[in-house]
Design a protein around this motif. Structure first.
Motif, PDB file in Angstrom:
ATOM      1  N   LEU A 377      13.608  23.759  40.706  1.00  0.00           N
ATOM      2  CA  LEU A 377      14.567  24.521  41.511  1.00  0.00           C
ATOM      3  C   LEU A 377      15.830  24.756  40.684  1.00  0.00           C
ATOM      4  N   VAL A 378      16.219  26.020  40.534  1.00  0.00           N
ATOM      5  CA  VAL A 378      17.382  26.368  39.716  1.00  0.00           C
ATOM      6  C   VAL A 378      18.487  26.879  40.627  1.00  0.00           C
ATOM      7  N   ALA A 379      19.611  26.180  40.635  1.00  0.00           N
ATOM      8  CA  ALA A 379      20.768  26.599  41.431  1.00  0.00           C
ATOM      9  C   ALA A 379      21.576  27.630  40.658  1.00  0.00           C
ATOM     10  N   ASN A 380      22.446  28.343  41.384  1.00  0.00           N
ATOM     11  CA  ASN A 380      23.347  29.289  40.728  1.00  0.00           C
ATOM     12  C   ASN A 380      24.395  28.538  39.914  1.00  0.00           C
ATOM     13  N   PHE A 381      24.592  28.951  38.689  1.00  0.00           N
ATOM     14  CA  PHE A 381      25.663  28.383  37.883  1.00  0.00           C
ATOM     15  C   PHE A 381      26.981  29.053  38.275  1.00  0.00           C
ATOM     16  N   ARG A 382      27.985  28.238  38.480  1.00  0.00           N
ATOM     17  CA  ARG A 382      29.281  28.782  38.900  1.00  0.00           C
ATOM     18  C   ARG A 382      29.845  29.679  37.803  1.00  0.00           C
ATOM     19  N   ASP A 383      30.208  30.873  38.189  1.00  0.00           N
ATOM     20  CA  ASP A 383      30.655  31.854  37.211  1.00  0.00           C
ATOM     21  C   ASP A 383      31.524  32.869  37.933  1.00  0.00           C
ATOM     22  N   ASN A 424      19.344  30.118  44.928  1.00  0.00           N
ATOM     23  CA  ASN A 424      20.252  31.144  45.452  1.00  0.00           C
ATOM     24  C   ASN A 424      21.472  30.533  46.134  1.00  0.00           C
ATOM     25  N   GLU A 425      21.826  29.348  45.714  1.00  0.00           N
ATOM     26  CA  GLU A 425      23.038  28.689  46.191  1.00  0.00           C
ATOM     27  C   GLU A 425      23.712  28.017  45.009  1.00  0.00           C
ATOM     28  N   THR A 426      25.011  27.799  45.147  1.00  0.00           N
ATOM     29  CA  THR A 426      25.772  27.120  44.099  1.00  0.00           C
ATOM     30  C   THR A 426      25.997  25.663  44.481  1.00  0.00           C
ATOM     31  N   THR A 428      28.439  22.682  43.457  1.00  0.00           N
ATOM     32  CA  THR A 428      29.668  22.464  42.704  1.00  0.00           C
ATOM     33  C   THR A 428      29.738  21.044  42.159  1.00  0.00           C
ATOM     34  N   ALA A 429      30.666  20.850  41.232  1.00  0.00           N
ATOM     35  CA  ALA A 429      30.880  19.508  40.682  1.00  0.00           C
ATOM     36  C   ALA A 429      31.350  18.558  41.768  1.00  0.00           C
ATOM     37  N   GLN A 430      32.121  19.073  42.723  1.00  0.00           N
ATOM     38  CA  GLN A 430      32.614  18.224  43.812  1.00  0.00           C
ATOM     39  C   GLN A 430      31.477  17.778  44.725  1.00  0.00           C
ATOM     40  N   GLU A 431      30.516  18.661  44.957  1.00  0.00           N
ATOM     41  CA  GLU A 431      29.376  18.287  45.804  1.00  0.00           C
ATOM     42  C   GLU A 431      28.503  17.254  45.112  1.00  0.00           C
ATOM     43  N   GLY A 432      28.278  17.436  43.838  1.00  0.00           N
ATOM     44  CA  GLY A 432      27.654  16.411  43.024  1.00  0.00           C
ATOM     45  C   GLY A 432      26.167  16.198  43.222  1.00  0.00           C
ATOM     46  N   ILE A 433      25.711  15.043  42.725  1.00  0.00           N
ATOM     47  CA  ILE A 433      24.282  14.735  42.653  1.00  0.00           C
ATOM     48  C   ILE A 433      23.646  14.641  44.039  1.00  0.00           C
ATOM     49  N   GLU A 434      24.359  14.033  44.995  1.00  0.00           N
ATOM     50  CA  GLU A 434      23.762  13.836  46.318  1.00  0.00           C
ATOM     51  C   GLU A 434      23.385  15.161  46.961  1.00  0.00           C
ATOM     52  N   TRP A 450      21.093  22.425  37.768  1.00  0.00           N
ATOM     53  CA  TRP A 450      22.325  22.977  38.332  1.00  0.00           C
ATOM     54  C   TRP A 450      23.467  22.719  37.367  1.00  0.00           C
ATOM     55  N   GLY A 451      24.574  23.368  37.587  1.00  0.00           N
ATOM     56  CA  GLY A 451      25.708  23.163  36.698  1.00  0.00           C
ATOM     57  C   GLY A 451      26.757  24.240  36.870  1.00  0.00           C
ATOM     58  N   TRP A 452      27.644  24.311  35.921  1.00  0.00           N
ATOM     59  CA  TRP A 452      28.755  25.260  35.995  1.00  0.00           C
ATOM     60  C   TRP A 452      29.304  25.472  34.584  1.00  0.00           C
ATOM     61  N   TYR A 453      30.140  26.490  34.442  1.00  0.00           N
ATOM     62  CA  TYR A 453      30.842  26.643  33.172  1.00  0.00           C
ATOM     63  C   TYR A 453      32.191  27.288  33.427  1.00  0.00           C
ATOM     64  N   LYS A 454      33.117  27.016  32.554  1.00  0.00           N
ATOM     65  CA  LYS A 454      34.442  27.616  32.638  1.00  0.00           C
ATOM     66  C   LYS A 454      34.915  27.895  31.220  1.00  0.00           C
TER      67      LYS A 454
END
Length: 749
Positions: A377-383, A424-426, A428-434, A450-454
């Motif tokens: 399952l691949v989540a949306n990367f924050r962008d 099809n959902e993001t 976040t780092a705040q939501e985390g592993i759980e 899952w993940g993010w980049y800035k």
């Protein structure tokens, strides 16, 4: 047989009630209350009656009433005893309480403010009491005709915790002012009816005989208090049993086992299971079935299907077996349905059973497929500019390309055990592993990416998280770290190209371990090999080097189990190039060399055995407490005929682990080869004490007994081995042992 419970407060009351019963038997409640149970027969009706003396007081009466209800499960409940008359009544009269006021309910301030509470007797029993009072037939149940005929009143009474003996008392004046419709006073009725209130299907009533008058008209010179109490008790109990004799038993049984209204519909004079519960059960089953078809094998699906099927089966069985009539003994209500209805119920039983089989088959097929398919399952990367960069879409596309096995130059086939799915959902780092794991579980995923980049002015930081939801026994610690690249690489889509390659490596490695745990070693090797083809470079690897050595290690194990010893050794060596401290790789490499050495011994070579010893020795230099390496090196020394060195290694293994049955067995074999049979048998005994189902130890001990000439003990051991192999389903080995046993038995004759 219908059941009644009659409670009393005093011994004189209990005796009066008891005199109406036959075939009395003692019954003891688990908590200590002693009851008597007898029969009351009148007008062709037979009652089973439980009686108890519960003592004075509303609280005790309530507790004992609740206990008696639970113990006897009665159809009717009565409290019979004596009371003091307040007005209108005379000694010996009977009062059936329409209601019992709890006169001590209220609020105490500068004065006492009443807050009246009342327990009501059952309406049907009150009406029966009025009817029997008018007829007067109850008087025939008295042992002798009274001097003056007692009357029966059906009216309110009061109950409290105080014995009131004077009309001048404040309590008496309070009762006349606040409860002026009450004609008698007692101490248990309010508590009794309060307990009965919790059981609306069990009608209850309070019946009292007047034993004294608070107005002061008692005359002890004419009748003593004992006589008055006995008379009042006899009159009250006689009227109570007259009511029992006239009650409609069929109604009481229907009332006791009454089905709620929403569960009934009319069929002439019959009551039947209605369409509402049937439709509700069908709807619940349909929802569960739909969720099963959709592949949603969550707990809710199982609960819906279970509730639906059980409800439908219960309804069909209920209709098929029950009849709506009172049987000959008058104590059982059984429901009856037409032949057509019962045939429909029988058809429903078969239909529900078929649905259960189909649902179970669907669940098994889906569950079996899920076991063999890994969902990524691949989540949306924050962008902030997702539409521009398209990181998630690129990851999914390239993951799918990476998970293709090429069989021919012009043809490629996707692994049928892998599915890449977009969340099809993001996350976040705040939501985390759980949150990531929860979303993965909801979609029945095995791996979540899952993940993010800035970006800063010059660089972009990309964080990738790789979560494996299903716990794998062999999964090593896979950690991730940030990718830091120049900002230009984001604009030129280089990072998007790197991310799928790195995540594909981790995905294939994990899938390989899934196949490894399932003992599908050929498929595991294929996934490990594919992962190595796209192995990320050392500088930018998302998975740190510990995962790479683990990949080679488990790939080597898979080759070993496939019998490919040279390939296994080659992969162990590659694992050791990345991690020189991986003692398991040295140990397993030594085992592979040992197996090759056993083959070489057949042609007189021992070179591979020396390489095996070297690997075990290297493992022990890194980990001196590695008992398994000592044991394995001892086996190689035994194969080379160096028995003293072998025994020394077994001693070291046992020094580290005194419960190592294999080490005892191997040392016993070495002693046996040296001719020290007593020591050998002692070691085999220790091995079997630790593991009584160790077939190899039984076989080796049998050989030792044979060398000692004790063939009977050898035969006993071989019989145990044959039985063990039979229980374990190892037919070929069992036949070999049976053949050896046959030869030994013939030689012992």
């Amino acid at each position: 047989m219908p059941r009644a419970v009659i409670l009393t407060a005093l011994p004189v009351e209990y005796k009066a009630v008891r005199n109406h019963l036959i075939d009395l038997q003692e019954k003891e409640h688990p908590q200590g209350t002693i009851y008597e149970q007898g029969k009351f027969v009148a007008k062709g009706q037979e009652w089973q009656v439980g009686i108890a003396e519960v003592g004075a007081g509303n609280a005790g009466a309530a507790a004992e009433a609740e206990r008696a209800i639970a113990y006897f499960q009665p159809n009717i409940l009565l409290f019979v005893g004596i009371a003091g008359g307040i007005k209108d009544v005379a000694i010996g009269d009977v009062v059936v309480a329409t209601e019992v006021y709890g006169y001590e309910s209220g609020k105490v301030g500068e004065q006492f403010f009443t807050r009246p509470k009342a327990g009501k007797s059952a309406y049907r029993l009150v009406q029966r009491a009025k009817f029997e009072a008018r007829k007067g037939e109850w008087l025939q149940r008295l042992d002798s005709a009274p001097v003056s005929q007692p009357r029966v009143f059906v009216a309110p009474i009061v109950a409290g915790e105080k014995v009131v003996t004077s009309r001048k008392s404040a309590i008496f004046q309070f009762l006349r002012e606040s409860y002026n419709d009450a004609i008698a006073l007692e101490m248990e009725g309010f508590g009794f009816l309060s307990a009965a209130f919790a059981h609306p299907n069990i009608p209850a009533v309070v019946i009292r005989g007047i034993s004294d008058l608070i107005e002061g008209k008692n005359d002890d010179s004419v009748e003593s208090e004992d006589i008055r109490q006995a008379k009042a008790s006899q009159h009250a109990s006689a009227f109570a049993f007259e009511m029992l004799a006239k009650l409609d038993i069929a109604f009481l049984i229907r009332m006791r086992y009454k089905v709620p209204r929403f569960w009934e519909w009319g069929m002439g004079n019959r009551q039947s299971v209605g369409w509402l519960p049937t439709m509700a059960s069908s709807a619940i089953t349909a929802v569960g079935g739909f969720k099963l078809i959709q592949g949603e094998l969550e707990p809710l699906t199982v609960i819906l299907l279970a509730v639906g099927f059980v409800s439908l089966l219960s309804i069909c069985l209920y209709v098929w077996f029950k009849r709506s009539r009172i049987n000959g003994s008058g104590d059982t209500l059984v429901k009856h349905y037409s032949k057509k209805t019962r045939r429909l119920a029988l058809l429903g039983l078969f239909a529900v059973a078929l649905l259960m089989v189909l649902s179970g088959g669907g669940w098994y097929h889906h569950n079996n497929f899920q076991k063999h398919q890994v969902v990524v399952l691949v989540a949306n990367f924050r962008d902030p500019q997702q539409d521009t960069w398209g990181v998630t879409e690129d990851i999914i596309s390239q993951l799918e390309d990476a998970l293709v096995t090429r069989q021919h130059k012009d043809a490629s086939v996707k692994y049928d055990d892998v599915k890449v799915q977009a969340l099809n959902e993001t996350i976040t780092a705040q939501e985390g592993i759980e949150v990531a794991r929860a979303k993965g579980a909801k979609h029945h995923a095995d791996i979540v990416l899952w993940g993010w980049y800035k970006d800063t002015n010059t660089h972009v930081k990309v964080t990738v998280k790789f979560e494996v939801l299903e716990k794998l026994h062999y999964l090593p610690s896979v950690r991730t770290k940030q990718l830091i690249q120049p900002i230009a690489q984001l604009n030129s889509f280089k990072i998007q190209a790197q991310l799928p390659r790195k995540t594909s490596y981790l995905t294939l490695f994990t899938i390989g371990l899934v196949r490894y745990e399932a003992e599908d070693y050929e498929a595991a090797i294929t996934r490990f090999t594919k992962a190595l083809e796209i192995l990320p470079d050392a500088e930018q690897a998302i998975a740190q080097d510990t995962a790479i050595d683990a990949l080679y290690f488990y790939k080597g194990n898979a080759h070993y189990y496939e019998g490919e010893l040279d390939k296994a050794i080659a992969n162990y060596n590659l694992a050791l190039q990345f991690n020189r401290e991986l003692v398991e790789a040295y140990n397993n490499s030594g085992i592979a060399y040992s197996d090759k050495g056993e083959l070489d011994l057949a042609i007189g070579k021992k070179g591979e055995l020396d390489l095996a010893i070297a690997d075990f020795t290297q493992a022990l230099e890194i980990e001196p407490e590695f008992a398994e390496a000592y044991n394995n090196r001892g086996i190689v020394y035994s194969d080379k005929g160096e028995l003293d060195l072998a025994i020394s290694d077994y001693n070291q293994a046992l020094k580290i682990n005194r419960e190592d049955a294999e080490a005892y067995n191997n040392r016993g074999s070495a002693y046996s080869d040296k001719g020290e049979l007593d020591l050998a048998i002692s070691d085999f005994n220790r091995a079997l004490n630790i593991n009584p189902e160790y077939a190899g130890a039984y076989i080796n001990r049998a050989h030792a007994y044979t060398k000692l000439g004790d063939k009977q003990k050898a035969i006993q051991d071989l019989k145990k081995v044959a039985k063990l192999y039979g229980q374990q389903g190892k037919t070929a080995k069992q036949q070999q042992v049976l053949e050896l046993l046959k030869q030994l038995q013939q030689a012992s004759r």
